[in-house]
Write a protein that holds these residues in place. Structure first.
Motif, PDB file in Angstrom:
ATOM      1  N   LEU A  36       0.953  -1.244  -0.081  1.00 19.76           N
ATOM      2  CA  LEU A  36       0.131  -0.059   0.200  1.00 19.76           C
ATOM      3  C   LEU A  36       0.799   1.291  -0.075  1.00 19.76           C
ATOM      4  O   LEU A  36       1.830   1.155   0.959  1.00 19.76           O
ATOM      5  N   TYR A  37       0.715   1.999  -0.920  1.00 21.16           N
ATOM      6  CA  TYR A  37       1.383   3.364  -1.123  1.00 21.16           C
ATOM      7  C   TYR A  37       0.488   4.649  -0.567  1.00 21.16           C
ATOM      8  O   TYR A  37      -0.711   4.220  -1.010  1.00 21.16           O
ATOM      9  N   PRO A  38       1.019   5.672  -0.651  1.00 15.21           N
ATOM     10  CA  PRO A  38      -0.087   6.764  -0.267  1.00 15.21           C
ATOM     11  C   PRO A  38      -1.027   7.105  -1.351  1.00 15.21           C
ATOM     12  O   PRO A  38      -2.177   7.383  -1.270  1.00 15.21           O
ATOM     13  N   SER A  39      -0.563   6.367  -2.669  1.00 16.67           N
ATOM     14  CA  SER A  39      -1.561   6.765  -3.809  1.00 16.67           C
ATOM     15  C   SER A  39      -2.415   5.544  -4.244  1.00 16.67           C
ATOM     16  O   SER A  39      -3.003   5.577  -4.969  1.00 16.67           O
ATOM     17  N   GLY A  40      -2.299   4.375  -3.308  1.00 15.22           N
ATOM     18  CA  GLY A  40      -3.238   3.195  -3.571  1.00 15.22           C
ATOM     19  C   GLY A  40      -2.276   2.045  -3.450  1.00 15.22           C
ATOM     20  O   GLY A  40      -0.987   1.968  -2.997  1.00 15.22           O
ATOM     21  N   TRP A  41      -2.883   0.651  -3.650  1.00 19.66           N
ATOM     22  CA  TRP A  41      -2.305  -0.712  -3.739  1.00 19.66           C
ATOM     23  C   TRP A  41      -1.728  -0.987  -4.714  1.00 19.66           C
ATOM     24  O   TRP A  41      -2.161  -0.416  -6.220  1.00 19.66           O
ATOM     25  N   SER A  42      -0.694  -1.569  -4.706  1.00 20.12           N
ATOM     26  CA  SER A  42       0.009  -2.210  -5.989  1.00 20.12           C
ATOM     27  C   SER A  42      -0.602  -3.348  -6.366  1.00 20.12           C
ATOM     28  O   SER A  42      -1.519  -3.978  -5.955  1.00 20.12           O
ATOM     29  N   ALA A  43      -0.275  -4.065  -7.459  1.00 24.74           N
ATOM     30  CA  ALA A  43      -0.565  -5.378  -7.932  1.00 24.74           C
ATOM     31  C   ALA A  43       0.084  -6.274  -7.116  1.00 24.74           C
ATOM     32  O   ALA A  43       0.860  -6.020  -5.979  1.00 24.74           O
ATOM     33  N   LEU A  44      -0.444  -7.359  -6.907  1.00 26.64           N
ATOM     34  CA  LEU A  44       0.304  -8.728  -6.163  1.00 26.64           C
ATOM     35  C   LEU A  44       1.481  -8.894  -6.717  1.00 26.64           C
ATOM     36  O   LEU A  44       1.811  -8.881  -8.119  1.00 26.64           O
ATOM     37  N   SER A  45       2.362  -9.227  -6.021  1.00 25.83           N
ATOM     38  CA  SER A  45       3.898  -9.661  -6.259  1.00 25.83           C
ATOM     39  C   SER A  45       3.750 -11.110  -7.179  1.00 25.83           C
ATOM     40  O   SER A  45       2.544 -11.659  -7.097  1.00 25.83           O
ATOM     41  N   GLY A  73       8.781   3.217  -0.108  1.00 27.08           N
ATOM     42  CA  GLY A  73       7.549   4.365  -0.114  1.00 27.08           C
ATOM     43  C   GLY A  73       6.396   3.589   0.391  1.00 27.08           C
ATOM     44  O   GLY A  73       5.418   4.493   0.549  1.00 27.08           O
ATOM     45  N   ALA A  74       6.223   2.298   0.425  1.00 30.45           N
ATOM     46  CA  ALA A  74       5.196   1.663   0.818  1.00 30.45           C
ATOM     47  C   ALA A  74       4.951   1.981   2.296  1.00 30.45           C
ATOM     48  O   ALA A  74       5.849   2.089   3.211  1.00 30.45           O
ATOM     49  N   ILE A  75       3.583   2.214   2.436  1.00 27.23           N
ATOM     50  CA  ILE A  75       3.073   2.431   3.899  1.00 27.23           C
ATOM     51  C   ILE A  75       2.779   1.297   4.809  1.00 27.23           C
ATOM     52  O   ILE A  75       2.484   1.431   5.974  1.00 27.23           O
ATOM     53  N   ALA A  76       2.417   0.314   4.004  1.00 25.16           N
ATOM     54  CA  ALA A  76       1.978  -1.091   4.524  1.00 25.16           C
ATOM     55  C   ALA A  76       2.161  -2.032   3.530  1.00 25.16           C
ATOM     56  O   ALA A  76       2.100  -2.011   2.389  1.00 25.16           O
ATOM     57  N   LEU A  77       2.322  -3.424   4.214  1.00 23.39           N
ATOM     58  CA  LEU A  77       2.470  -4.441   3.238  1.00 23.39           C
ATOM     59  C   LEU A  77       1.367  -5.520   3.904  1.00 23.39           C
ATOM     60  O   LEU A  77       0.925  -5.746   5.089  1.00 23.39           O
ATOM     61  N   ILE A  78       0.744  -6.381   2.887  1.00 23.59           N
ATOM     62  CA  ILE A  78      -0.186  -7.392   3.423  1.00 23.59           C
ATOM     63  C   ILE A  78       0.171  -8.718   2.595  1.00 23.59           C
ATOM     64  O   ILE A  78       0.794  -8.744   1.399  1.00 23.59           O
ATOM     65  N   LEU A  79       0.306  -9.894   3.378  1.00 25.95           N
ATOM     66  CA  LEU A  79       1.069 -11.219   2.962  1.00 25.95           C
ATOM     67  C   LEU A  79      -0.402 -11.832   2.688  1.00 25.95           C
ATOM     68  O   LEU A  79      -1.357 -12.182   3.809  1.00 25.95           O
ATOM     69  N   TYR A  80      -0.429 -12.561   1.468  1.00 28.10           N
ATOM     70  CA  TYR A  80      -1.573 -13.635   1.105  1.00 28.10           C
ATOM     71  C   TYR A  80      -1.070 -14.896   1.385  1.00 28.10           C
ATOM     72  O   TYR A  80       0.120 -15.050   0.672  1.00 28.10           O
TER      73      TYR A  80
END
Length: 80
Positions: A36-45, A73-80
């Motif tokens: 998660l970046y200030p401008s939105g979510w990235s694609a999945l790795s 620059g990411a403000i959060a990460l999520i692991l699936y």
């Protein structure tokens, strides 16, 4: 500019089973990371997996070691 260029997916994802491997175990665990970046979510790795010699449930001394490169620059990460 597309958000995919602004928000790159995390890279270098690896997953490895840590524990008592056994040829009778047939479970493979798959993982992805999303930033998660200030401008939105990235694609999945891209995905990473533990290989097929894991027990059906991970706990205690049987766990997955999952790592990836920093996502500047990411403000959060999520692991699936």
């Amino acid at each position: 500019m597309s958000s995919a260029l602004q928000n790159p997916a995390p890279t270098g994802l690896t997953a490895r089973y840590q524990g008592q491997g056994n040829s009778t175990f047939t479970t493979t665990f798959y993982y992805w990371v999303q930033a998660l970046y200030p401008s939105g979510w990235s694609a999945l790795s891209t995905s990473a997996n533990t290989g097929a010699y894991c027990p059906a449930a991970l706990s205690g001394g049987n766990f997955a070691n999952v790592q990836w490169n920093p996502a500047p620059g990411a403000i959060a990460l999520i692991l699936y």
